[in-house]
Write a protein that holds these residues in place. Sequence first.
Motif, mmCIF file in Angstrom:
data_model
loop_
_atom_site.group_PDB
_atom_site.id
_atom_site.type_symbol
_atom_site.label_atom_id
_atom_site.label_comp_id
_atom_site.label_asym_id
_atom_site.label_seq_id
_atom_site.Cartn_x
_atom_site.Cartn_y
_atom_site.Cartn_z
ATOM 1 N N CYS A 1 -28.628 -10.643 18.725
ATOM 2 C CA CYS A 1 -27.996 -10.452 17.411
ATOM 3 C C CYS A 1 -27.683 -11.787 16.749
ATOM 4 O O CYS A 1 -27.901 -11.964 15.537
ATOM 5 C CB CYS A 1 -26.735 -9.611 17.562
ATOM 6 N N LEU A 2 -27.170 -12.727 17.520
ATOM 7 C CA LEU A 2 -26.893 -14.056 16.950
ATOM 8 C C LEU A 2 -28.176 -14.746 16.520
ATOM 9 O O LEU A 2 -28.210 -15.432 15.474
ATOM 10 C CB LEU A 2 -26.163 -14.907 17.996
ATOM 11 N N LEU A 3 -29.241 -14.562 17.310
ATOM 12 C CA LEU A 3 -30.524 -15.173 16.942
ATOM 13 C C LEU A 3 -31.057 -14.571 15.646
ATOM 14 O O LEU A 3 -31.572 -15.305 14.775
ATOM 15 C CB LEU A 3 -31.522 -14.962 18.085
ATOM 16 N N VAL A 4 -30.931 -13.255 15.477
ATOM 17 C CA VAL A 4 -31.399 -12.601 14.255
ATOM 18 C C VAL A 4 -30.624 -13.127 13.054
ATOM 19 O O VAL A 4 -31.202 -13.412 11.987
ATOM 20 C CB VAL A 4 -31.244 -11.071 14.388
ATOM 21 N N ARG A 5 -29.305 -13.290 13.218
ATOM 22 C CA ARG A 5 -28.505 -13.799 12.097
ATOM 23 C C ARG A 5 -28.903 -15.232 11.755
ATOM 24 O O ARG A 5 -29.048 -15.572 10.566
ATOM 25 C CB ARG A 5 -27.030 -13.747 12.471
ATOM 26 N N THR A 6 -29.124 -16.052 12.754
ATOM 27 C CA THR A 6 -29.516 -17.447 12.509
ATOM 28 C C THR A 6 -30.877 -17.517 11.833
ATOM 29 O O THR A 6 -31.088 -18.315 10.901
ATOM 30 C CB THR A 6 -29.535 -18.215 13.838
ATOM 31 N N MET A 7 -31.801 -16.662 12.299
ATOM 32 C CA MET A 7 -33.133 -16.666 11.693
ATOM 33 C C MET A 7 -33.067 -16.222 10.242
ATOM 34 O O MET A 7 -33.780 -16.765 9.384
ATOM 35 C CB MET A 7 -34.057 -15.751 12.498
ATOM 36 N N ALA A 8 -32.213 -15.225 9.940
ATOM 37 C CA ALA A 8 -32.081 -14.784 8.549
ATOM 38 C C ALA A 8 -31.503 -15.894 7.680
ATOM 39 O O ALA A 8 -31.960 -16.111 6.542
ATOM 40 C CB ALA A 8 -31.198 -13.536 8.495
ATOM 41 N N GLU A 9 -30.500 -16.591 8.193
ATOM 42 C CA GLU A 9 -29.916 -17.696 7.424
ATOM 43 C C GLU A 9 -30.947 -18.806 7.209
ATOM 44 O O GLU A 9 -31.050 -19.371 6.102
ATOM 45 C CB GLU A 9 -28.688 -18.237 8.158
ATOM 46 N N ASP A 10 -31.686 -19.116 8.287
ATOM 47 C CA ASP A 10 -32.702 -20.170 8.147
ATOM 48 C C ASP A 10 -33.784 -19.780 7.147
ATOM 49 O O ASP A 10 -34.281 -20.617 6.361
ATOM 50 C CB ASP A 10 -33.348 -20.459 9.503
ATOM 51 N N ARG A 11 -34.148 -18.476 7.161
ATOM 52 C CA ARG A 11 -35.166 -18.011 6.214
ATOM 53 C C ARG A 11 -34.662 -18.122 4.782
ATOM 54 O O ARG A 11 -35.376 -18.590 3.870
ATOM 55 C CB ARG A 11 -35.519 -16.566 6.549
ATOM 56 N N GLY A 12 -33.406 -17.708 4.529
ATOM 57 C CA GLY A 12 -32.857 -17.829 3.180
ATOM 58 C C GLY A 12 -32.710 -19.271 2.731
ATOM 59 O O GLY A 12 -33.001 -19.604 1.569
ATOM 60 N N MET A 13 -32.263 -20.129 3.635
ATOM 61 C CA MET A 13 -32.109 -21.539 3.277
ATOM 62 C C MET A 13 -33.455 -22.200 3.026
ATOM 63 O O MET A 13 -33.596 -23.054 2.129
ATOM 64 C CB MET A 13 -31.380 -22.268 4.407
ATOM 65 N N ALA A 14 -34.469 -21.796 3.812
ATOM 66 C CA ALA A 14 -35.799 -22.385 3.604
ATOM 67 C C ALA A 14 -36.350 -21.995 2.237
ATOM 68 O O ALA A 14 -36.942 -22.833 1.512
ATOM 69 C CB ALA A 14 -36.742 -21.925 4.718
ATOM 70 N N GLY A 15 -36.171 -20.731 1.830
ATOM 71 C CA GLY A 15 -36.644 -20.317 0.510
ATOM 72 C C GLY A 15 -35.910 -21.028 -0.605
ATOM 73 O O GLY A 15 -36.516 -21.452 -1.606
ATOM 74 N N ALA A 16 -34.575 -21.151 -0.470
ATOM 75 C CA ALA A 16 -33.803 -21.848 -1.500
ATOM 76 C C ALA A 16 -34.179 -23.321 -1.566
ATOM 77 O O ALA A 16 -34.284 -23.907 -2.672
ATOM 78 C CB ALA A 16 -32.311 -21.694 -1.199
ATOM 79 N N ASN A 17 -34.382 -23.939 -0.436
ATOM 80 C CA ASN A 17 -34.750 -25.354 -0.412
ATOM 81 C C ASN A 17 -36.119 -25.575 -1.047
ATOM 82 O O ASN A 17 -36.320 -26.541 -1.805
ATOM 83 C CB ASN A 17 -34.740 -25.849 1.027
ATOM 84 N N GLN A 18 -37.072 -24.652 -0.763
ATOM 85 C CA GLN A 18 -38.389 -24.775 -1.373
ATOM 86 C C GLN A 18 -38.313 -24.617 -2.883
ATOM 87 O O GLN A 18 -38.982 -25.338 -3.653
ATOM 88 C CB GLN A 18 -39.312 -23.703 -0.765
ATOM 89 N N GLU A 19 -37.473 -23.686 -3.339
ATOM 90 C CA GLU A 19 -37.320 -23.487 -4.787
ATOM 91 C C GLU A 19 -36.712 -24.725 -5.428
ATOM 92 O O GLU A 19 -37.129 -25.157 -6.525
ATOM 93 C CB GLU A 19 -36.458 -22.258 -5.052
ATOM 94 N N ALA A 20 -35.711 -25.325 -4.766
ATOM 95 C CA ALA A 20 -35.090 -26.534 -5.317
ATOM 96 C C ALA A 20 -36.096 -27.674 -5.384
ATOM 97 O O ALA A 20 -36.138 -28.430 -6.392
ATOM 98 C CB ALA A 20 -33.888 -26.923 -4.457
ATOM 99 N N ARG A 21 -36.945 -27.823 -4.372
ATOM 100 C CA ARG A 21 -37.944 -28.887 -4.389
ATOM 101 C C ARG A 21 -38.980 -28.654 -5.488
ATOM 102 O O ARG A 21 -39.413 -29.613 -6.184
ATOM 103 C CB ARG A 21 -38.642 -28.955 -3.036
ATOM 104 N N ASN A 22 -39.400 -27.405 -5.656
ATOM 105 C CA ASN A 22 -40.385 -27.117 -6.715
ATOM 106 C C ASN A 22 -39.825 -27.437 -8.094
ATOM 107 O O ASN A 22 -40.514 -28.020 -8.967
ATOM 108 C CB ASN A 22 -40.796 -25.648 -6.663
ATOM 109 N N VAL A 23 -38.553 -27.036 -8.334
ATOM 110 C CA VAL A 23 -37.945 -27.335 -9.639
ATOM 111 C C VAL A 23 -37.792 -28.845 -9.817
ATOM 112 O O VAL A 23 -37.974 -29.388 -10.941
ATOM 113 C CB VAL A 23 -36.599 -26.616 -9.766
ATOM 114 N N ALA A 24 -37.464 -29.568 -8.765
ATOM 115 C CA ALA A 24 -37.334 -31.019 -8.862
ATOM 116 C C ALA A 24 -38.662 -31.655 -9.253
ATOM 117 O O ALA A 24 -38.705 -32.615 -10.060
ATOM 118 C CB ALA A 24 -36.837 -31.597 -7.529
ATOM 119 N N ILE A 25 -39.757 -31.117 -8.740
ATOM 120 C CA ILE A 25 -41.073 -31.633 -9.110
ATOM 121 C C ILE A 25 -41.344 -31.360 -10.581
ATOM 122 O O ILE A 25 -41.888 -32.230 -11.319
ATOM 123 C CB ILE A 25 -42.150 -31.011 -8.210
#
Length: 428
Positions: free
Chosen positions: A25-49
């Motif tokens: 359960c903790l691993l699933v929660r961490t993976m979900a957080e990492d997935r959301g953060m990765a998408g947000a980080n990619q969006e921020a990098r694309n907008v910065a470009i």
Amino acid sequence: MRRRVAWLVAATTSAVVLAFVIPLCLLVRTMAEDRGMAGANQEARNVAILVSSLQDDPRLGPLVTAVDERGPARTSVLTADGTVLGAAAPGLARDPSVRRARAGNAFTRTSRSGAEILVPVVNGAGTDVVRTTVSAQVLHHGVTRAWIGIGLLGTLLLLVAIVIADRLGRRVSTPVTALADVAHRLRGGDLAARAVPDGPPETQELGVALNRLAERITELLAAERAAVADLSHRLRTPVTALRLDAEAVQQGEIAERLQQHIGHLQRTIDAIVKEARQPLRHDMATSCDPGPVVRDRVAFWSALADDQDRAVTVHLSPAVPRVAVDPGDLRDLLDILVDNVFAHTPEGTAFAITLEPVDGAVRLVVEDRGPGIPDRSHAPADRPGFTGLGLQIVRRTVDGFGGRTSIRTAPDRGAVVEVRMPVVPASE
């Protein structure tokens, strides 16, 4: 045993399931957080470009808005002149995180409400700041469903383990229960009961040992029967010879006294032999209708009672239930009680026999009008020839079939022996 095995397996399986479910359960929660953060980080990098490529281009605003609306993350751009592009963000210029990013630091900040990613873009006019925020709901999207699925899977595994444990426990406990049933039948007197070895090797060995024990008991009982029969013959022969020699005595008083002693010795030997044979009568637990047995024995003793001028009163209830007593035991018990009356009271002494149901049992009472039971602890016996051996046999016989015995002296100096016999249940 089955319940204990099931509880043991349930406890063990629960510990194992929890050891896997909690980290999963903790691993699933961490993976979900990492997935959301990765998408947000990619969006921020694309907008910065986009910001660095389309500086002062009128298409920059619509492009930032389009990128913001494409995903769950919210992206805003604070230009160097204070213009906000993309998602609306009141007070963005005063945000401490934005001020820190304008100093040239790109970083990510997380909190209970979510996370934000700030990327500075340096150009000729100054420093633009790209901020992408993602809420806690987005970071934990799907986690609850995954936890429910994992919990249901763990519960299913636990139930499967309990069912398997119950089946295994049944395979172990069923042969043991069968052995216990055979042991109860042997205890109840069914010496023909034998166990069928089944189950694990240890249970099979126990069944074989129980069968051998039953065979050994049967052999010992057969040997005891033979010994008791031989004892009866060995004792009766010298007593008969002694009686014949006493009859040859010429002195009348001495001869009469010897005959009394020999008669008492004969009754004592009969009682001892009868008591020794008592445990050998039972091969199976039996029952009987006490009414006919009592009538038969009353008819047997009536001839001697008439010869000694004894009045016999018989009270037999018309509705006496069956009792859990062997008919042979009941005959012997009644014979001992009536014989005590004849042996220990003067001729002409009346006695009564009562048989009636009372308080879930059957009550058998033999009472006489003789001198009563002597108090041997304070005075010598005033009841001629009284030894108490017959009453001891009565007590042991009654205890053997689970009854109760009461022996007392009535107020009119008569002896009263009361026996309560258990009733056979209606289901049997």
